[in-house]
Design an enzyme around this catalytic site. Structure first.
Site, PDB file in Angstrom:
ATOM      1  N   ASP A 270       0.864  -1.176   0.000  1.00 24.82           N
ATOM      2  CA  ASP A 270       0.000   0.000   0.000  1.00 24.82           C
ATOM      3  C   ASP A 270       0.910   1.238   0.000  1.00 24.82           C
ATOM      4  O   ASP A 270       2.131   1.141   0.155  1.00 24.82           O
ATOM      5  CB  ASP A 270      -0.981  -0.005   1.182  1.00 24.82           C
ATOM      6  CG  ASP A 270      -2.179   0.919   0.904  1.00 24.82           C
ATOM      7  OD1 ASP A 270      -2.127   1.701  -0.064  1.00 24.82           O
ATOM      8  OD2 ASP A 270      -3.162   0.872   1.664  1.00 24.82           O
TER       9      ASP A 270
HETATM   10  C1  NOJ Z   1      -3.868   4.112   0.182  1.00 25.62           C
HETATM   11  C2  NOJ Z   1      -5.098   3.271   0.332  1.00 25.62           C
HETATM   12  O1  NOJ Z   1      -5.025   2.551   1.548  1.00 25.62           O
HETATM   13  C3  NOJ Z   1      -5.322   2.291  -0.795  1.00 25.62           C
HETATM   14  O2  NOJ Z   1      -6.576   1.700  -0.641  1.00 25.62           O
HETATM   15  C4  NOJ Z   1      -5.193   2.969  -2.129  1.00 25.62           C
HETATM   16  O3  NOJ Z   1      -5.430   2.045  -3.150  1.00 25.62           O
HETATM   17  C5  NOJ Z   1      -3.813   3.572  -2.237  1.00 25.62           C
HETATM   18  N1  NOJ Z   1      -3.625   4.558  -1.189  1.00 25.62           N
HETATM   19  C6  NOJ Z   1      -3.565   4.243  -3.591  1.00 25.62           C
HETATM   20  O4  NOJ Z   1      -4.319   5.370  -3.704  1.00 25.62           O
END
Ligand code: NOJ
Length: 731
Positions: A270
């Site tokens: 993530d």
């Molecule tokens: C953080 C988030 O937790 C995740 O769900 C998302 O896909 C990513 N950022 C990218 O934006």
């Protein structure tokens, strides 16, 4: 040009270590905001801080958040001119509930229990996103959630494993279509692996500590269903799981994902979660963070720079085998290959497609349909549907005429393209109806309040369009109170009290726009009709009008429990049995597992939702009361629409495992069907009861099926149950 996967392997053998590591990196698209004229690209933002060189921008594997065809084309062109192997760049984005045409938030969509329609919504989102050049969407989110305090509950399908599985699979199929190479598809990335929805106390990014028994029986199956449906990528989570951050977790990535589930696609971290291994205290520095993430099996680092900075050294020092890097790169390039990017890197970039598909009427129609099916009628003492002779109707509240009801993670959706509640009602109410609208109800003067009261008194119905501002749910939006914003609550209570004091008829309808279950006990006792509209998306106003006016009969059923009080969190229907259940009269007198001030169950339970019509269950018959290994059983019944309106009922099959070598849940959803019936119509329906429905997982994730007794129920909700008999299972 690369024409086969073998040629790709050959290509990998020609790449330098630096080039390979760059493929394992994802940068934010803003860096590529270079001027149109030729020349160099200025390295900006954090990438500048990290001292990235311009050349690196033409080697990295993917970018996130480039959101328009023209931009994607410009970047891809420049990239290919500078990449010596002509490896195409891959574009990723969070298409969560629509790209330009926004569908209800996932928690809302789930409440439709209509997986075909949900799959179609993902098809629409894929078509709109792919023409803008997006190759991969960070969806579905398959995090099971039992705690409404967590802001990301809006992105989840709720508290039930079966719904979670069905929804993950439907979304993956919708995004990826039948052939990923077709230019109206995007690859799906299941997230957040694993158990992000179980953050302690519902506080964002908090610790997750779960027994393996619980992890295996509730939390993992949603991700697996997404993978089994063909999802090409998976994302790790921010949280720790039993002491190990998900982004450095070999047990999750190696043992479960790769070994057990045979997942062959890339694993992405993530946003920033590789560097966050340091904050977790799981790595002493960036180098160790990179090492632990790669060793655990994270193929792509999203945004933070540890791979770029440290992987080459780790390989040179033989801490990490180059073979491991090659395998990761192969997975990434395979995805590019499967997307058809090697044969045409511009395949998905289609400026005229943006004109044609974004917000087209077919897409809007689907969004309206799913929004209406997502809405859940929580209360109705006969106010709804609004009757025909509606001379005057009043619409009040911050959501009365606002497009800000798309909900968080709404892609490229725009409030200005959104049909507001007022617009929806104006379009659908009879011409002769006068619609009074007051958007401002918070902190108003007494004069204004009296003005509103007079209008309400003259109106055939008053609709209170209230809820949480959109920014109250989503990532990093945890709350400890599950209330409506205080000024709205104050206004509603004052309005109801004045009307009651003056003995006026209460023709009030509360329409809620929110991203999480709220505490609604007072409202349930004081407002005659309550409609949970969630954040319904681009066509929200039309969908609200469709339901209020009875053009669509509500059929949504909650996939998450609504509490009496936030103190009940975590709250879910499929909880384990205890030794002193409160429903046992003998124990009731003594000490039992309950609260003194509220019941154990939900105010509005899982599976609950009203309709304008009534359904009756007749002739329930469980064919056999005993089955042995390999056999199935049939549950037959007839469903009758005994009311005045055409409607749809979600019939729910629940099973309780009466005794086993592990304590089992008091009830588990094992099947459901959404049945449409005309007034007076009766249909024979059956469920096949399979051995699979009697299985549970032990703490090692192994299937267990034990001889024993299973209670079978048909439910209109998890609390409104019909006993169907006890099934004995023998081996
Ligand atoms: C953080 C988030 O937790 C995740 O769900 C998302 O896909 C990513 N950022 C990218 O934006």
């Amino acid at each position: 040009m690369i024409n086969s996967k073998n040629e790709m392997k050959n290509l990998i053998s020609k790449m330098t270590l630096e080039e390979k590591i760059a493929q394992m990196y994802q940068l934010y698209g803003g860096v590529y905001d270079f001027p149109e004229e030729e020349g160099s690209i200025p390295v900006t933002g954090p990438a500048e801080e990290w001292e990235f060189e311009e050349q690196l921008l033409f080697k990295i594997g993917s970018v996130l958040n480039v959101n328009r065809a023209q931009k994607a084309r410009k970047i891809q062109k420049k990239y290919l001119e500078n990449n010596r192997h002509e490896i195409p760049l891959m574009f990723m984005y969070d298409i969560i509930h629509g790209y330009k045409t926004i569908f209800p938030i996932p928690l809302g969509s789930a409440c439709s229990w209509d997986m075909e329609l949900i799959e179609e919504s993902a098809r629409v989102a894929a078509r709109e996103g792919s023409v803008s050049g997006i190759n991969v969407t960070f969806s579905p989110m398959a995090d099971l959630v039992r705690d409404a305090r967590w802001g990301r509950v809006m992105e989840s399908p709720g508290e039930d494993p079966l719904i979670n599985e069905k929804m993950a699979a439907a979304l993956v199929k919708g995004y990826q279509g039948t052939d990923l190479k077709k230019d109206d598809t995007v690859a799906a990335c299941v997230k957040h692996f694993a158990a992000y929805g179980a953050v302690e106390a519902g506080r964002e990014y908090n610790t997750v500590d779960l027994s393996d028994y619980r992890l295996n029986n509730y939390y993992l199956s949603g991700y697996k269903a997404g993978i089994d449906a063909g999802a090409r990528m998976i994302m790790t989570a921010f949280n720790t799981l039993n002491g190990v951050p998900a982004t450095g977790n070999q047990y999750l990535i190696q043992d479960i994902l790769r070994e057990k589930w045979d997942f062959f696609g890339p694993v992405i971290s993530d946003y920033g979660s590789v560097s966050e291994l340091i904050a977790h205290g799981y790595a002493k520095n960036g180098k160790e963070a990179a090492q632990k993430a790669v060793q655990a099996g994270v193929d792509i680092e999203m945004v933070t720079p540890e791979y770029i900075k440290h992987l080459a050294d780790l390989v040179t020092e033989e801490v990490i085998a180059e073979k491991k890097i090659d395998t990761a790169v192969e997975r990434i390039l395979n995805l590019k290959y499967d997307l058809g990017l090697f044969s045409d890197p511009f395949r998905y970039i289609n400026e005229s497609g943006e004109e044609k598909y974004h917000l087209c009427s077919t897409h809007r129609k689907k969004a309206r349909q799913l929004a209406a099916e997502s809405m859940v009628l929580l209360e109705n003492d006969g106010v709804l549907p609004l009757k025909e002779n509606l001379e005057e109707v009043t619409l009040l509240g911050p959501f009365a005429d606002s497009g800000k009801m798309l909900g968080n993670w709404s892609g490229e959706g725009d409030a200005d393209d959104t049909v507001t509640a007022k617009e929806g009602l104006v379009n659908e109410l009879p011409d002769e109806t006068e619609l009074n609208v007051y958007s401002q109800i918070e902190n108003i003067s007494q004069g204004k309040f009296l003005d509103i009261i007079e209008t309400v008194k003259k109106s055939a119905a008053t609709i209170l369009a209230v809820g949480e501002p959109q920014s109250w749910s989503g990532e990093a939006r945890s709350r400890t109170r599950l209330t409506l914003p205080e000024p709205q609550e104050k206004f509603i209570k004052k309005l109801v009290n004045v009307l009651k004091e003056e003995e006026e008829e209460l023709n009030l309808v509360l329409v809620l726009f929110n991203g999480r279950p709220l505490e609604l006990e007072w409202y349930s006792e004081n407002i005659p009709a309550i409609l949970e509209a969630w954040y319904p998306g681009t066509e929200g106003g039309h969908a609200v009008a469709d339901i209020l006016l009875g053009q669509v009969n509500p059929s949504g059923k909650l996939t998450i429990s609504f509490p009496y009080s936030v103190g009940q969190m975590p709250l879910y229907y499929n909880r384990y049995s205890t030794g002193r259940p409160p429903m046992d009269q003998e124990v009731e007198k003594k000490n039992c597992s309950r609260y003194l001030d509220v019941p154990n169950h939900a105010l509005y339970p899982f599976g609950y939702g009203l309709s304008y019509t009534e359904f009756e269950y007749h002739n329930i018959n469980l064919e056999k009361n005993k089955i042995t290994a390999g056999e199935t059983n049939q549950l037959n019944f007839a469903l009758k629409n005994s009311g005045q309106y055409k409607g749809q009922e979600v019939v729910q099959l629940y099973i309780k495992d009466c005794y086993a070598n592990r304590v089992r849940p008091i009830l588990e959803l094992k099947g459901y069907q959404k049945i449409s019936l005309a007034p007076g119509e009766k249909k024979n329906i059956s469920f096949e009861i399979t051995e699979e429905m009697l299985i549970y997982f032990d703490e090692n994730g192994q299937n267990v099926i034990e001889p024993g007794a299973f209670e079978i129920y048909l439910g209109s909700s998890s609390k409104d149950l019909r006993e169907c008999g006890i099934l004995e299972y023998q081996i």
